[in-house]
Write a protein that holds these residues in place. Structure first.
Motif, PDB file in Angstrom:
ATOM      1  N   ASN A  51       0.822  -1.209   0.000  1.00  0.00           N
ATOM      2  CA  ASN A  51       0.000   0.000   0.000  1.00  0.00           C
ATOM      3  C   ASN A  51       0.857   1.260   0.000  1.00  0.00           C
ATOM      4  O   ASN A  51       0.557   2.235  -0.703  1.00  0.00           O
ATOM      5  CB  ASN A  51      -0.946   0.009   1.198  1.00  0.00           C
ATOM      6  N   LEU A  52       1.938   1.245   0.768  1.00  0.00           N
ATOM      7  CA  LEU A  52       2.825   2.409   0.815  1.00  0.00           C
ATOM      8  C   LEU A  52       3.460   2.693  -0.540  1.00  0.00           C
ATOM      9  O   LEU A  52       3.444   3.830  -1.022  1.00  0.00           O
ATOM     10  CB  LEU A  52       3.926   2.194   1.866  1.00  0.00           C
ATOM     11  N   ILE A  53       4.040   1.675  -1.168  1.00  0.00           N
ATOM     12  CA  ILE A  53       4.718   1.918  -2.442  1.00  0.00           C
ATOM     13  C   ILE A  53       3.722   2.339  -3.512  1.00  0.00           C
ATOM     14  O   ILE A  53       4.033   3.167  -4.372  1.00  0.00           O
ATOM     15  CB  ILE A  53       5.589   0.713  -2.882  1.00  0.00           C
ATOM     16  N   THR A  54       2.516   1.818  -3.451  1.00  0.00           N
ATOM     17  CA  THR A  54       1.485   2.234  -4.411  1.00  0.00           C
ATOM     18  C   THR A  54       1.203   3.720  -4.283  1.00  0.00           C
ATOM     19  O   THR A  54       1.115   4.434  -5.293  1.00  0.00           O
ATOM     20  CB  THR A  54       0.195   1.417  -4.199  1.00  0.00           C
ATOM     21  N   GLU A  77      19.629  -1.539   9.590  1.00  0.00           N
ATOM     22  CA  GLU A  77      19.357  -1.744  10.997  1.00  0.00           C
ATOM     23  C   GLU A  77      17.971  -2.361  11.148  1.00  0.00           C
ATOM     24  O   GLU A  77      17.737  -3.419  10.622  1.00  0.00           O
ATOM     25  CB  GLU A  77      19.543  -0.432  11.759  1.00  0.00           C
ATOM     26  N   ASN A  78      17.055  -1.724  11.829  1.00  0.00           N
ATOM     27  CA  ASN A  78      15.713  -2.286  12.013  1.00  0.00           C
ATOM     28  C   ASN A  78      14.663  -1.568  11.187  1.00  0.00           C
ATOM     29  O   ASN A  78      13.511  -1.446  11.596  1.00  0.00           O
ATOM     30  CB  ASN A  78      15.316  -2.246  13.486  1.00  0.00           C
ATOM     31  N   TRP A  79      15.047  -1.087  10.008  1.00  0.00           N
ATOM     32  CA  TRP A  79      14.133  -0.337   9.158  1.00  0.00           C
ATOM     33  C   TRP A  79      14.139  -0.867   7.732  1.00  0.00           C
ATOM     34  O   TRP A  79      15.176  -1.253   7.212  1.00  0.00           O
ATOM     35  CB  TRP A  79      14.536   1.142   9.094  1.00  0.00           C
ATOM     36  N   VAL A  80      12.975  -0.863   7.132  1.00  0.00           N
ATOM     37  CA  VAL A  80      12.854  -1.066   5.688  1.00  0.00           C
ATOM     38  C   VAL A  80      12.379   0.258   5.122  1.00  0.00           C
ATOM     39  O   VAL A  80      11.397   0.827   5.610  1.00  0.00           O
ATOM     40  CB  VAL A  80      11.858  -2.199   5.342  1.00  0.00           C
ATOM     41  N   ARG A  81      13.113   0.769   4.130  1.00  0.00           N
ATOM     42  CA  ARG A  81      12.764   2.042   3.499  1.00  0.00           C
ATOM     43  C   ARG A  81      12.258   1.793   2.087  1.00  0.00           C
ATOM     44  O   ARG A  81      12.909   1.117   1.293  1.00  0.00           O
ATOM     45  CB  ARG A  81      13.966   2.972   3.444  1.00  0.00           C
ATOM     46  N   LEU A  82      11.096   2.348   1.802  1.00  0.00           N
ATOM     47  CA  LEU A  82      10.515   2.333   0.464  1.00  0.00           C
ATOM     48  C   LEU A  82      10.616   3.759  -0.055  1.00  0.00           C
ATOM     49  O   LEU A  82      10.213   4.698   0.643  1.00  0.00           O
ATOM     50  CB  LEU A  82       9.051   1.909   0.525  1.00  0.00           C
ATOM     51  N   ALA A  83      11.136   3.934  -1.267  1.00  0.00           N
ATOM     52  CA  ALA A  83      11.359   5.289  -1.760  1.00  0.00           C
ATOM     53  C   ALA A  83      11.075   5.376  -3.246  1.00  0.00           C
ATOM     54  O   ALA A  83      11.243   4.402  -3.982  1.00  0.00           O
ATOM     55  CB  ALA A  83      12.798   5.722  -1.478  1.00  0.00           C
TER      56      ALA A  83
END
Length: 139
Positions: A51-54, A77-83
């Motif tokens: 939903n975020l990447i959409t 680290e403890n993050w997944v980044r969508l950009a």
């Protein structure tokens, strides 16, 4: 002597792809996100991440200027980044009004709700709009 193996992350630390700035690119971006999260063993994040990447792709399709965008999926680290990277320097604004009868125009409200943090990084040539999801445990 006992040797203890330290678990190492599975899969590449990042995935990216340049796509046309068309609505159909959201489907390709979703596939890239699903591939990355599955490789990292983070299937429980898939629904929110898709939903975020959409929403991020939709904003770029609507507001960027040049015919291409870049999708990036990173873990650190403890993050997944969508950009999503585009060549416009216009900063996206979160709409909280009802926007009349229009269905579109409130995607960043969804980004705010589904991500742990999000933002925009301006570059000399454009911007990166990103959203991050925190996860527990090692990738």
């Amino acid at each position: 002597m006992t040797v203890t193996a330290t678990p190492r992350p599975t899969g590449h630390p990042g995935y990216s792809q340049t796509l046309e700035r068309v609505p159909e690119s959201a489907g390709v971006a979703r596939s890239l996100v699903r591939t990355a999260l599955t490789a990292w063993g983070q299937e429980d994040m898939v629904d929110d991440a898709l939903n975020l990447i959409t929403e991020l792709v939709s904003n770029a399709v609507d507001h960027a200027r040049l015919p291409a965008i870049r999708i990036i999926v990173l873990r650190k680290e403890n993050w997944v980044r969508l950009a999503v990277v585009d060549r416009s320097r216009d900063i996206p604004l979160m709409r909280t009004d009802s926007n009349g009868d229009q269905i579109r125009g409130r995607g960043l409200v969804l980004v705010e709700a589904l991500s742990d943090r999000w933002g925009t990084d301006l570059h000399r040539w454009g911007k990166t709009v990103w959203a991050e999801i925190r996860y527990e445990g090692a990738l």
